[in-house]
Design a protein around this motif. Structure first.
Motif, PDB file in Angstrom:
ATOM      1  N   ILE A 221       3.473  22.246  16.950  1.00 62.50           N
ATOM      2  CA  ILE A 221       4.802  21.800  17.347  1.00 62.50           C
ATOM      3  C   ILE A 221       5.592  21.393  16.116  1.00 62.50           C
ATOM      4  O   ILE A 221       5.157  20.541  15.331  1.00 62.50           O
ATOM      5  CB  ILE A 221       4.704  20.632  18.345  1.00 62.50           C
ATOM      6  N   GLU A 222       6.758  22.015  15.956  1.00 62.66           N
ATOM      7  CA  GLU A 222       7.662  21.628  14.880  1.00 62.66           C
ATOM      8  C   GLU A 222       8.482  20.426  15.349  1.00 62.66           C
ATOM      9  O   GLU A 222       9.114  20.471  16.407  1.00 62.66           O
ATOM     10  CB  GLU A 222       8.581  22.783  14.513  1.00 62.66           C
ATOM     11  N   ILE A 223       8.467  19.360  14.549  1.00 66.63           N
ATOM     12  CA  ILE A 223       9.200  18.140  14.870  1.00 66.63           C
ATOM     13  C   ILE A 223      10.281  17.953  13.807  1.00 66.63           C
ATOM     14  O   ILE A 223       9.988  17.664  12.646  1.00 66.63           O
ATOM     15  CB  ILE A 223       8.271  16.918  14.930  1.00 66.63           C
ATOM     16  N   VAL A 224      11.516  18.140  14.220  1.00 68.69           N
ATOM     17  CA  VAL A 224      12.652  18.022  13.304  1.00 68.69           C
ATOM     18  C   VAL A 224      13.074  16.557  13.218  1.00 68.69           C
ATOM     19  O   VAL A 224      13.202  15.870  14.239  1.00 68.69           O
ATOM     20  CB  VAL A 224      13.827  18.888  13.782  1.00 68.69           C
ATOM     21  N   LEU A 225      13.271  16.079  12.002  1.00 71.40           N
ATOM     22  CA  LEU A 225      13.720  14.705  11.763  1.00 71.40           C
ATOM     23  C   LEU A 225      15.174  14.758  11.337  1.00 71.40           C
ATOM     24  O   LEU A 225      15.527  15.381  10.328  1.00 71.40           O
ATOM     25  CB  LEU A 225      12.869  14.051  10.678  1.00 71.40           C
ATOM     26  N   SER A 226      16.034  14.113  12.118  1.00 72.63           N
ATOM     27  CA  SER A 226      17.471  14.186  11.896  1.00 72.63           C
ATOM     28  C   SER A 226      18.074  12.790  11.934  1.00 72.63           C
ATOM     29  O   SER A 226      17.526  11.879  12.550  1.00 72.63           O
ATOM     30  CB  SER A 226      18.116  15.068  12.981  1.00 72.63           C
TER      31      SER A 226
END
Length: 364
Positions: free
Chosen positions: A289-294
């Motif tokens: 799972i790719e977890i994007v931090l924004s």
């Protein structure tokens, strides 16, 4: 298309909406088609126009379009979005019926009732095929390799969004710390810094190195008047949250007990939202799972302490392998890519993705 809202599955019509009686493909066969992507935040909004081939056409940056920021609510949101989208199209000589699809990632789009009202606004503007959702989903479209995964937003506020391989979407939080565990973001953390100082002064909490710099930031003349100045800043929403963040992270780097405890608590709460989002979507056990931090707290923090703790907690809470991806492109990229996905009926390829990114980066 299936969507989960607060654990309840809702099927149909969420990923793609058509306004009744309109058909954008009804134009002449030799006329070009276009897409609109909108990233609407609490302070500013980016409106982009691209053609179906992924070529940049026009861009407008304007103020907020959030219904939560207008005294007349949704009427104000309609007035602002209608004016800006028409300005966007008119500036390029494009008619409304030439727009094949549009995607809106909007702050304040958190509840089904809000989404329904915002859908009505977009349909009233005259767009035919469109998606409207929380702005957290833009990070997934912009920052992951396949347009699926998780986005943890930690900016002025906090929210988590997820899109699974089947297209199911879920938003966790975005409502506030008390109801939804949104215990991250500059607004929340700024108030907690003030609380930590007050605890150290008057509630037998640990003495903290944040006391003097916080008093200076608030202009507090003496400890006896600390709460007077702090309360005024909190009630009027004038607390200098960005500067308070710098004080917090500097103190945590120096191993200040109160600062470290605050960041660890916030990281844990953000991790629980991420893990809960994953658990309530239909990711397979073998998925990575790719977890994007924004958001500014994740991306611009001067210390990695909170992010490291968050990553550690997520890895402990989630059974799948996770890959953390700090968002390195403007979230508006996700709106354009999403609109193109709707227009073509499939995710865009790598070449078009690169073209869109270059077009957005040249303007932001």
């Amino acid at each position: 298309m299936e969507r989960k809202t607060g654990g309840r599955a809702v099927v149909g019509g969420i990923g793609e909406r058509r306004a009744a009686g309109r058909n954008s493909e009804g134009r002449a066969a030799n006329e070009p088609g276009y897409v609109v992507g909108v990233d609407g935040g609490n302070s500013k909004t980016d409106y982009f126009l691209f053609d179906r081939a992924g070529e940049f056409v026009n861009h407008i940056r304007a103020g907020t379009c959030s219904h939560e920021r207008f005294t007349d609510g949704y009427a104000g949101a309609y007035r602002e979005m209608d004016a800006r989208i028409r300005e966007l199209l008119d500036g390029a000589g494009v008619r409304m019926d030439q727009v094949d699809a549009a995607a809106f990632g909007l702050a304040g789009c958190d509840l089904p009732s809000q989404r329904e009202q915002l859908d009505l606004i977009v349909a009233r503007i005259g767009l035919s095929r469109f998606a409207v959702d929380n702005d957290s989903f833009l990070g997934i479209k912009a920052g992951t390799s396949r347009g699926i995964g998780i986005c943890s937003v930690n900016g002025s506020g906090a929210v988590t969004g997820g899109i699974s391989p089947s297209g199911m979407r879920l938003q966790v939080g975005g409502i506030g710390s008390e109801l939804a565990g949104d215990e991250g973001g500059g607004y929340y953390l700024g108030r907690k810094v003030v609380r930590a100082v007050y605890d150290g002064l008057y509630r037998l909490g640990p003495r903290t190195a944040m006391t003097e710099p916080v008093m200076a930031l608030l202009g507090v003349p003496s400890r006896e008047r600390f709460m007077e100045y702090a309360a005024e800043g909190a009630y009027k929403r004038t607390l200098p949250n960005t500067e308070l963040m710098r004080v917090l992270f500097a103190a945590a780097d120096a191993c200040d007990e109160a600062a470290v405890a605050l960041l660890e608590h916030s990281a844990r709460q953000m991790a629980l939202s991420t893990a809960g989002c994953i658990a309530n979507l239909d990711f397979a056990a073998e998925d990575e799972i790719e977890i994007v931090l924004s958001g500014s707290v994740w991306i611009k923090a001067e210390s990695p302490l909170m992010m490291r703790r968050y990553m550690r907690d997520v890895s402990e809470l989630v059974r799948q392998r996770c890959r953390f991806v700090p968002l390195a492109v403007p979230p508006a990229t996700g709106a354009v890519l999403w609109a193109l996905e709707l227009a073509h009926g499939a995710p865009v390829d790598a070449d078009m993705r690169s073209k869109v990114l270059q077009g957005v980066l040249a303007r932001l």
